[in-house]
Design a protein around this motif. Sequence first.
Motif, PDB file in Angstrom:
ATOM      1  N   THR A  86      29.469 -19.673  26.587  1.00 41.52           N
ATOM      2  CA  THR A  86      28.073 -19.557  26.178  1.00 41.52           C
ATOM      3  C   THR A  86      27.344 -20.888  26.340  1.00 41.52           C
ATOM      4  OG1 THR A  86      28.647 -17.826  24.587  1.00 41.52           O
ATOM      5  CG2 THR A  86      26.553 -18.971  24.252  1.00 41.52           C
ATOM      6  N   PHE A  87      27.978 -21.976  25.893  1.00 41.51           N
ATOM      7  CA  PHE A  87      27.387 -23.305  26.051  1.00 41.51           C
ATOM      8  C   PHE A  87      27.215 -23.667  27.516  1.00 41.51           C
ATOM      9  CE2 PHE A  87      29.071 -23.832  21.726  1.00 41.51           C
ATOM     10  CZ  PHE A  87      28.006 -24.453  21.103  1.00 41.51           C
ATOM     11  N   ALA A  88      28.106 -23.187  28.369  1.00 40.07           N
ATOM     12  CA  ALA A  88      28.117 -23.595  29.771  1.00 40.07           C
ATOM     13  C   ALA A  88      26.828 -23.226  30.488  1.00 40.07           C
ATOM     14  CB  ALA A  88      29.314 -22.979  30.487  1.00 40.07           C
ATOM     15  N   VAL A  89      26.201 -22.112  30.102  1.00 35.43           N
ATOM     16  CA  VAL A  89      24.945 -21.705  30.747  1.00 35.43           C
ATOM     17  C   VAL A  89      23.875 -22.764  30.534  1.00 35.43           C
ATOM     18  CG1 VAL A  89      23.092 -19.999  30.726  1.00 35.43           C
ATOM     19  CG2 VAL A  89      25.478 -19.256  30.604  1.00 35.43           C
ATOM     20  N   ALA A  90      23.782 -23.296  29.304  1.00 34.15           N
ATOM     21  CA  ALA A  90      22.777 -24.327  29.020  1.00 34.15           C
ATOM     22  C   ALA A  90      23.113 -25.653  29.686  1.00 34.15           C
ATOM     23  CB  ALA A  90      22.649 -24.516  27.510  1.00 34.15           C
ATOM     24  N   PHE A 139      31.773 -12.487  30.248  1.00 37.16           N
ATOM     25  CA  PHE A 139      30.804 -11.643  29.560  1.00 37.16           C
ATOM     26  C   PHE A 139      29.790 -12.489  28.790  1.00 37.16           C
ATOM     27  CE2 PHE A 139      29.481  -9.679  25.588  1.00 37.16           C
ATOM     28  CZ  PHE A 139      28.933  -8.483  26.018  1.00 37.16           C
ATOM     29  N   ALA A 140      30.273 -13.472  28.035  1.00 37.86           N
ATOM     30  CA  ALA A 140      29.384 -14.263  27.178  1.00 37.86           C
ATOM     31  C   ALA A 140      28.364 -15.034  27.998  1.00 37.86           C
ATOM     32  CB  ALA A 140      30.206 -15.220  26.321  1.00 37.86           C
ATOM     33  N   SER A 141      28.818 -15.708  29.042  1.00 43.12           N
ATOM     34  CA  SER A 141      27.880 -16.486  29.856  1.00 43.12           C
ATOM     35  C   SER A 141      26.923 -15.570  30.610  1.00 43.12           C
ATOM     36  CB  SER A 141      28.639 -17.391  30.830  1.00 43.12           C
ATOM     37  OG  SER A 141      29.536 -16.653  31.632  1.00 43.12           O
ATOM     38  N   SER A 142      27.404 -14.430  31.055  1.00 41.91           N
ATOM     39  CA  SER A 142      26.546 -13.498  31.784  1.00 41.91           C
ATOM     40  C   SER A 142      25.456 -12.932  30.882  1.00 41.91           C
ATOM     41  CB  SER A 142      27.394 -12.363  32.360  1.00 41.91           C
ATOM     42  OG  SER A 142      26.595 -11.422  33.025  1.00 41.91           O
ATOM     43  N   MET A 143      25.818 -12.527  29.664  1.00 45.36           N
ATOM     44  CA  MET A 143      24.827 -11.956  28.748  1.00 45.36           C
ATOM     45  C   MET A 143      23.805 -13.009  28.321  1.00 45.36           C
ATOM     46  SD  MET A 143      25.457  -8.708  28.429  1.00 45.36           S
ATOM     47  CE  MET A 143      24.947  -7.989  26.871  1.00 45.36           C
ATOM     48  N   THR A 144      24.263 -14.219  28.038  1.00 50.23           N
ATOM     49  CA  THR A 144      23.349 -15.294  27.665  1.00 50.23           C
ATOM     50  C   THR A 144      22.365 -15.574  28.801  1.00 50.23           C
ATOM     51  OG1 THR A 144      24.996 -16.296  26.213  1.00 50.23           O
ATOM     52  CG2 THR A 144      23.216 -17.722  26.975  1.00 50.23           C
ATOM     53  N   ASN A 145      22.859 -15.588  30.019  1.00 51.30           N
ATOM     54  CA  ASN A 145      22.016 -15.868  31.178  1.00 51.30           C
ATOM     55  C   ASN A 145      21.001 -14.751  31.412  1.00 51.30           C
ATOM     56  OD1 ASN A 145      21.215 -17.261  33.583  1.00 51.30           O
ATOM     57  ND2 ASN A 145      22.452 -15.816  34.771  1.00 51.30           N
ATOM     58  N   ILE A 146      21.457 -13.510  31.438  1.00 50.88           N
ATOM     59  CA  ILE A 146      20.569 -12.393  31.738  1.00 50.88           C
ATOM     60  C   ILE A 146      19.546 -12.177  30.630  1.00 50.88           C
ATOM     61  CG2 ILE A 146      20.509  -9.889  32.055  1.00 50.88           C
ATOM     62  CD1 ILE A 146      21.320 -11.550  34.526  1.00 50.88           C
ATOM     63  N   ASN A 147      19.902 -12.463  29.402  1.00 56.67           N
ATOM     64  CA  ASN A 147      18.968 -12.334  28.292  1.00 56.67           C
ATOM     65  C   ASN A 147      17.704 -13.161  28.533  1.00 56.67           C
ATOM     66  OD1 ASN A 147      18.249 -11.676  25.404  1.00 56.67           O
ATOM     67  ND2 ASN A 147      18.418 -13.895  25.223  1.00 56.67           N
ATOM     68  N   ALA A 148      17.852 -14.324  29.153  1.00 57.45           N
ATOM     69  CA  ALA A 148      16.700 -15.198  29.393  1.00 57.45           C
ATOM     70  C   ALA A 148      15.791 -14.678  30.502  1.00 57.45           C
ATOM     71  CB  ALA A 148      17.188 -16.604  29.752  1.00 57.45           C
ATOM     72  N   ARG A 370      15.507 -17.996  22.815  1.00 60.11           N
ATOM     73  CA  ARG A 370      16.364 -19.177  22.644  1.00 60.11           C
ATOM     74  C   ARG A 370      17.525 -18.887  21.691  1.00 60.11           C
ATOM     75  NH1 ARG A 370      16.239 -23.448  18.839  1.00 60.11           N
ATOM     76  NH2 ARG A 370      17.118 -25.388  19.663  1.00 60.11           N
ATOM     77  N   LEU A 371      17.213 -18.355  20.516  1.00 60.43           N
ATOM     78  CA  LEU A 371      18.262 -18.146  19.528  1.00 60.43           C
ATOM     79  C   LEU A 371      19.110 -16.912  19.823  1.00 60.43           C
ATOM     80  CD1 LEU A 371      16.676 -19.174  16.125  1.00 60.43           C
ATOM     81  CD2 LEU A 371      18.084 -20.493  17.686  1.00 60.43           C
ATOM     82  N   SER A 372      18.487 -15.849  20.349  1.00 64.73           N
ATOM     83  CA  SER A 372      19.284 -14.652  20.633  1.00 64.73           C
ATOM     84  C   SER A 372      20.258 -14.892  21.772  1.00 64.73           C
ATOM     85  CB  SER A 372      18.377 -13.461  20.954  1.00 64.73           C
ATOM     86  OG  SER A 372      17.603 -13.688  22.110  1.00 64.73           O
ATOM     87  N   GLY A 373      19.846 -15.686  22.783  1.00 64.36           N
ATOM     88  CA  GLY A 373      20.761 -15.997  23.875  1.00 64.36           C
ATOM     89  C   GLY A 373      21.982 -16.754  23.390  1.00 64.36           C
ATOM     90  N   ALA A 374      21.767 -17.719  22.497  1.00 67.01           N
ATOM     91  CA  ALA A 374      22.887 -18.478  21.949  1.00 67.01           C
ATOM     92  C   ALA A 374      23.735 -17.613  21.033  1.00 67.01           C
ATOM     93  CB  ALA A 374      22.362 -19.696  21.190  1.00 67.01           C
ATOM     94  N   ALA A 375      23.081 -16.785  20.221  1.00 65.19           N
ATOM     95  CA  ALA A 375      23.822 -15.939  19.285  1.00 65.19           C
ATOM     96  C   ALA A 375      24.698 -14.932  20.012  1.00 65.19           C
ATOM     97  CB  ALA A 375      22.842 -15.206  18.358  1.00 65.19           C
TER      98      ALA A 375
END
Length: 452
Positions: A86-90, A139-148, A370-375
Amino acid sequence: MTAPSGRWIQQWDPEDETFWNRTGQRIASRNLLFSVLSEHIGFSVWTMWSVLVLFMGPEYGLTPADKFLLTSVVTLVGAVVRVPYTFAVAVFGGRNWTIVSAALLLVPTVAAFAVMEPGTSFTTFLLVGLLAGIGGGNFASSMTNINAFFPLRKKGWALGLNAGGGNIGVPVIQLAALAIIGAGGGPRVLLGIYIPLIVAAAVLSALYMDNLASVRNDTGAASHAARDPHTWIMSFLYIGTFGSFIGYSFAFGQVLQIQFGRTPLQAAYVTFLGPLLGSLIRPVGGWLADRYGGARITLLNFAAMGAATGVLVVASVQRSLTLFTAAFVVLFVLTGLGNGSTYKMIPGIFRAKALARGLAGEPAAAYGRRLSGAAMGLIGAVGALGGVGINLAFRQSYLSHGSGTGAFVAFLVCYALCCAVTWAVYLRRPAARPAGPPAAERERPRLDYAEV
C-alpha cells in the motif's frame, strides 16, 4: 494534465464531470484494465498452493494437517505484505509499482517449479510457500492505485471490477489445474504456463499504465488512516467477506478430499466453481452498494452468509456431499457480493467524515480519496488474515474431531458478530435528543453513515 517522462500525470480531478467525460474516463479505464491483469496473475500465484496440494499425493509424505498449515502460511504472508504494498504506490507511483510487483511474481513461481517433486522436505515447501505470499500484496497496491483514478460515484463499480478481475485469478488457476490433472500432467506444467504470463503483465503495465502525481509521497495518509477507528471496524468486516473468500478458496478442495473422500480430480471439478462465481459477482456487490448503500447491502449479505453456514453445519453433520457443495458455492457467491459492498463503504465513510469537518466540493473529495486509498491497503491486509484463521480453524477441527463441523460453527458466530457491528456502527440511527443542539452544532453537517 500532462504525462511527461515516466508517464506521470500532474493534474487529476475525476470529480470534475467535464474533465472526466473529456479525458479522465478513458485514461482511468485503461489503467483499470492493466491493473486487473497484473492483480489477476498475482492472485493466481498467491493461491497456486491451493492447487499444488491437490497434486501432492501420499508420495509427498504430507498429512492433511501439514497441508492446512502450508496454505495458512501462504495466506499469512499475502496478508502481511499488503501493508508495504500500500505504501509503495505513494513512494514509487502506481504504474511503477505495478511493473515491479508483477515482475516479482517470477520469484515464487520459478522457486515452486524447482522444488515441486516427491522427496522435497516439508520445511522447503513452507519456505517456498512463504515466497508465494507476495502475490497477495498486488491486491492492496492495485486497489489503492485504482481508487485514486475514479470519482466517488463510480468507485463501487470500478473497485468491484478491479478486485473481481483479480479474484478471478483463483478459479482460473484451479481450472488450469483441472485441465492439467485431467490430461495426466504434473504441477510443473501448470507453473510453466504462468512464467511467460507474468513477464507479459509486467511489460504491458510498463507500456500502458500511468502514475498520478497527486498520490506520490503521501505516506502520511496511511498513518492518519491507521488512527481512524473506522479503518479497524471495516477491517473486521472485511475479515468476514474477503477473509472468507480467500480462506475457503485455499481450503475447499482439501475439505472435499478429507471429509468426503474425493480424489484430486473429483475435487478439482468442483473447487473452481465457488471462487469463479464469487469473483464474477463482486462488481455486482459494488453496483448494489452504489445504488442502495454499502452498509445496507453488507448487513443483508452477512445475514445470508450466516444462513448458508448454518446449512453447511447440517450438511457436515449428515455428510451430505450434494447439500454441502451447493451451500459452499452459495457461500462463495455471498463472499463476493460482500467484498464489493464493503469496499464501496470505505470511500463513502471518509467522504462523510470530510463533509462533517465542513469540507465541500473538491477538498472533500480529495480528503476522501487520500484517506480511503490508504485505508484500503490496511483493511485489505487485516481482512486477508481471515483466510489464515479459516485454514487454522479447519486444521484444528480435523485434528480434534475428524470433521470441519466445529470450524463452521465458529464461522457462523463470526458472521453474526459482523451483522451486529454493521448495524450498530453504520445503520443504527442515533436517539433523538430531548432538546435542540446549540446553533453552532446545528450548522455542522451530521455524521451519518447510513448511505455509505
